[in-house]
Motif scaffolding. Sequence first.
Motif, mmCIF file in Angstrom:
data_model
loop_
_atom_site.group_PDB
_atom_site.id
_atom_site.type_symbol
_atom_site.label_atom_id
_atom_site.label_comp_id
_atom_site.label_asym_id
_atom_site.label_seq_id
_atom_site.Cartn_x
_atom_site.Cartn_y
_atom_site.Cartn_z
ATOM 1 N N LYS A 413 -10.672 4.268 5.390
ATOM 2 C CA LYS A 413 -11.242 3.270 6.300
ATOM 3 C C LYS A 413 -11.077 1.900 5.654
ATOM 4 O O LYS A 413 -11.298 1.743 4.452
ATOM 5 C CB LYS A 413 -12.722 3.556 6.552
ATOM 6 N N LEU A 414 -10.696 0.920 6.449
ATOM 7 C CA LEU A 414 -10.439 -0.420 5.932
ATOM 8 C C LEU A 414 -11.523 -1.394 6.369
ATOM 9 O O LEU A 414 -12.024 -1.325 7.492
ATOM 10 C CB LEU A 414 -9.072 -0.924 6.414
ATOM 11 N N LYS A 415 -11.869 -2.297 5.467
ATOM 12 C CA LYS A 415 -12.864 -3.321 5.790
ATOM 13 C C LYS A 415 -12.680 -4.506 4.856
ATOM 14 O O LYS A 415 -12.443 -4.327 3.653
ATOM 15 C CB LYS A 415 -14.286 -2.770 5.634
ATOM 16 N N MET A 416 -12.776 -5.704 5.409
ATOM 17 C CA MET A 416 -12.792 -6.897 4.566
ATOM 18 C C MET A 416 -14.211 -7.105 4.048
ATOM 19 O O MET A 416 -15.156 -7.138 4.845
ATOM 20 C CB MET A 416 -12.340 -8.123 5.357
ATOM 21 N N SER A 542 -12.875 -9.396 9.768
ATOM 22 C CA SER A 542 -12.542 -8.099 9.180
ATOM 23 C C SER A 542 -11.732 -7.248 10.150
ATOM 24 O O SER A 542 -10.730 -6.630 9.771
ATOM 25 C CB SER A 542 -13.823 -7.359 8.781
ATOM 26 N N SER A 546 -7.801 -6.362 9.390
ATOM 27 C CA SER A 546 -7.473 -4.952 9.204
ATOM 28 C C SER A 546 -6.434 -4.495 10.223
ATOM 29 O O SER A 546 -5.495 -3.758 9.891
ATOM 30 C CB SER A 546 -8.735 -4.090 9.323
ATOM 31 N N GLN A 547 -6.568 -4.952 11.472
ATOM 32 C CA GLN A 547 -5.615 -4.564 12.511
ATOM 33 C C GLN A 547 -4.231 -5.134 12.227
ATOM 34 O O GLN A 547 -3.215 -4.458 12.412
ATOM 35 C CB GLN A 547 -6.109 -5.055 13.881
ATOM 36 N N GLU A 550 -2.666 -3.044 9.487
ATOM 37 C CA GLU A 550 -2.249 -1.739 9.994
ATOM 38 C C GLU A 550 -0.949 -1.860 10.783
ATOM 39 O O GLU A 550 -0.078 -0.987 10.714
ATOM 40 C CB GLU A 550 -3.350 -1.140 10.873
ATOM 41 N N ALA A 616 -15.748 1.964 2.575
ATOM 42 C CA ALA A 616 -14.400 1.580 3.002
ATOM 43 C C ALA A 616 -13.602 1.057 1.820
ATOM 44 O O ALA A 616 -14.137 0.778 0.744
ATOM 45 C CB ALA A 616 -14.467 0.528 4.105
ATOM 46 N N SER A 619 -9.451 -4.211 2.985
ATOM 47 C CA SER A 619 -8.346 -4.185 3.943
ATOM 48 C C SER A 619 -7.007 -4.565 3.340
ATOM 49 O O SER A 619 -5.966 -3.996 3.686
ATOM 50 C CB SER A 619 -8.660 -5.117 5.122
ATOM 51 N N TRP A 620 -7.007 -5.548 2.423
ATOM 52 C CA TRP A 620 -5.722 -6.021 1.902
ATOM 53 C C TRP A 620 -5.195 -5.172 0.761
ATOM 54 O O TRP A 620 -4.051 -5.317 0.328
ATOM 55 C CB TRP A 620 -5.817 -7.482 1.452
ATOM 56 N N GLU A 690 -13.559 -5.965 -4.534
ATOM 57 C CA GLU A 690 -12.102 -5.961 -4.391
ATOM 58 C C GLU A 690 -11.386 -5.890 -5.737
ATOM 59 O O GLU A 690 -10.357 -5.221 -5.869
ATOM 60 C CB GLU A 690 -11.612 -7.162 -3.580
#
Length: 741
Positions: A413-416, A542, A546-547, A550, A616, A619-620, A690
């Motif tokens: 799962k991705l999250k900023m 976020s 993330s989108q 992806e 999560a 994201s990066w 991060e």
Amino acid sequence: MSVSEEQDTAHKRPGTSGTPPPRGFVERTAAWSMEHRKSTILLWVVAVILAYAASLVTGVQAQEDADNLTGQSAVAERMLDGADFADDGVERVLIQARSGKLSAGTVETVVASLRERYDAVDEVTQVGDPIPSKDGRSVLLPVTLELGSGDEKKKPKSVVGPMLEATAAEQQAHADLRVEQLGKGSVTKELSTQLGADFQRAEFISVPLTLVILLVAFGALLAAGLPVLLGITSVVFAFGLAGVTSLLVPVNENQASLILLMGLAVGVDYSLFYIRRRREERALGASPDAALRIAAATSGRAVLVSGLTVAIAMAGMFLSGSMLFSSLALGTVLVVLVAVLGSLTVLPAALAGLGDKIDRPRIPLLWRRTTAVGKESKLWAAVLRPVLKAPGVSLVIGLVAMLALAAPALGMKLKMPGDEDLPRSYAIMKTYDRVVEAFPSEGTSHDVVVEADKASSGEVARVLTGLHEKAMATGRFADSEKPDLAVSEDGTVSRLELHVGGEAGGSEAKETLTLLRSQLAPEALEDADVDKWAVGGETAFSADFSQTLEDRLPMVIGFVTVLCLVIMLLAFRSVALALLTGVLNILSVAAAYGVLVLVFQNEWAENLLGFDSNGAVVSWLPLILFVVLYGLSMDYHVFVLSRIREGVKLGGSTHAAVRHGILTSAGVVTTAAAIMVAVFAVFATLSTLEMKQLGVGLAVAILLDATVIRGVLLPAALTLLGSRAWREPRLMRKVPAVSHD
């Protein structure tokens, strides 16, 4: 071919008697540098100083908030950045009883004292009325800072200092209360201070740690110090170049950390390859000059191929669609190319100048364990024995193990990370928690931003008020009797804040963002007389980021993989080796992804690594890990394959060539991996989530790459392929090689 036969053949191969191998670009460059050693070293020092001085002259252009965003959140942020709002510089001062409730008299006394203190602060323009909490325990006092406007507008963190001092003085006067400050200025100032301290600590630990490992590997101070010196000067050189190029690509705050990581890693690795090969050739009987030329013709060419591959991998980040990654890409490409340049020029010049003095001063106990040339590592020999005896079984076992580690990545799962994800060891975050608990409306919010002519500002206000009413009617947003509506000073930009419960990355925030973007906002604004509108805020940032990643990650993976395969094909003239390289590199990256999910999406490692899981992965991180690991793994891969190919060209069996190549490169690979794992592990001890994830991901992947990949999967696959691994395609015979013997 036996081990002794392999060593005898090594003594007899061309070049070790003092006659240099065929001269290519790398060797000609090294030869010139050796011949003009003083000039080369002086030019390098001057170039480093000039690059850094140039960055001081031009200044470093930092990225704006909007530069890190994508999608609607970027549109919203740019509209906000281009407008001046009365609450842009607002800081909120929390006055809270440590136990029980606040009395009206206490509030009046403290607020009056704060007003007096803030009146003496030039940066404070207005002190608002205190806002009581529902439980009667807390009061929030809004204070406005003067930021200026237009091109002269200042960052909140650059002017908040004097106000923070005044607030701290009031806190000292009231030990029975909490008098604390929260706002964009105070948060970003604290974050900058903590990140600076983290970066400094990483630098102070990683450099001595690298030196210690090299001392163990070389047993001599100069041999250990030269790689560190090249790594440090490469980093400084790259910092200077990144500062100058920031006029074109503004610098992200994480760029410096990545330049330090990559600069030390590749700078030390490339020096390590060179010095180890020179020492080996000297022990085999080559003259100092011949030994250095052989090192240039072998390790030097491996450095060039590896460096080009790493740079191309880093350049893949330019395809991410984000200025954040463009900044990181530029910084890492610069430091890798600088390290390659230094390895091909100033390193051979320094080695030529030092001669055999490179092995001085010797550290007795350590020196004795490094002097036996051709002595095999008992550990690696033990690992390799069953692999070469049963390559098929070893390959299956290794693949199963790596795939098992990679499997959890399917649930990534991705999250900023947002404000709520900052370490609670930061004093400002403890204040944040207390403010959000006492005043829920100060937490997560969605920003509906609208740009229109000044003449339409009244209509826009009416439309946004209606949007607020519809949002409240859904029961999904935090209760608010009046809309939290603000209009820029020129009347062209309006902002409506809709608050929600929970964290910015929580399900409630995500669901209300979708509701707002897909239904409420379009219904209210699509037919209104506005120029443009967008929904932004922390949750939107976020989600959009993330989108975007992806969507872009497959493109980046394809670009990096294809171009790196092309370089491998040109370097080794083998389709099988190029494809094997791609498979093994992707496998090590996938395993790193799986470990990240296991460690950071769960809570079992929180106490071990000192973090609070947000369920999560940043994201990066997947994109950064892919390009960095794909690039760095090529260091080992190219070096090991080069040594194996030397054995193949001697005419022995594939089994003997693989064994000879793995065992003769084991010391270099082990030392290089130990340095990288140690440096990356230091970053896992830093405070932000991060940096911890980046450090753990890189350290684990390099460890797996240097052990399972290079010690099991690569030799097993090459043994099974046999001579087919080195078969040159007919179409390649007329294509110039990147590297040849």
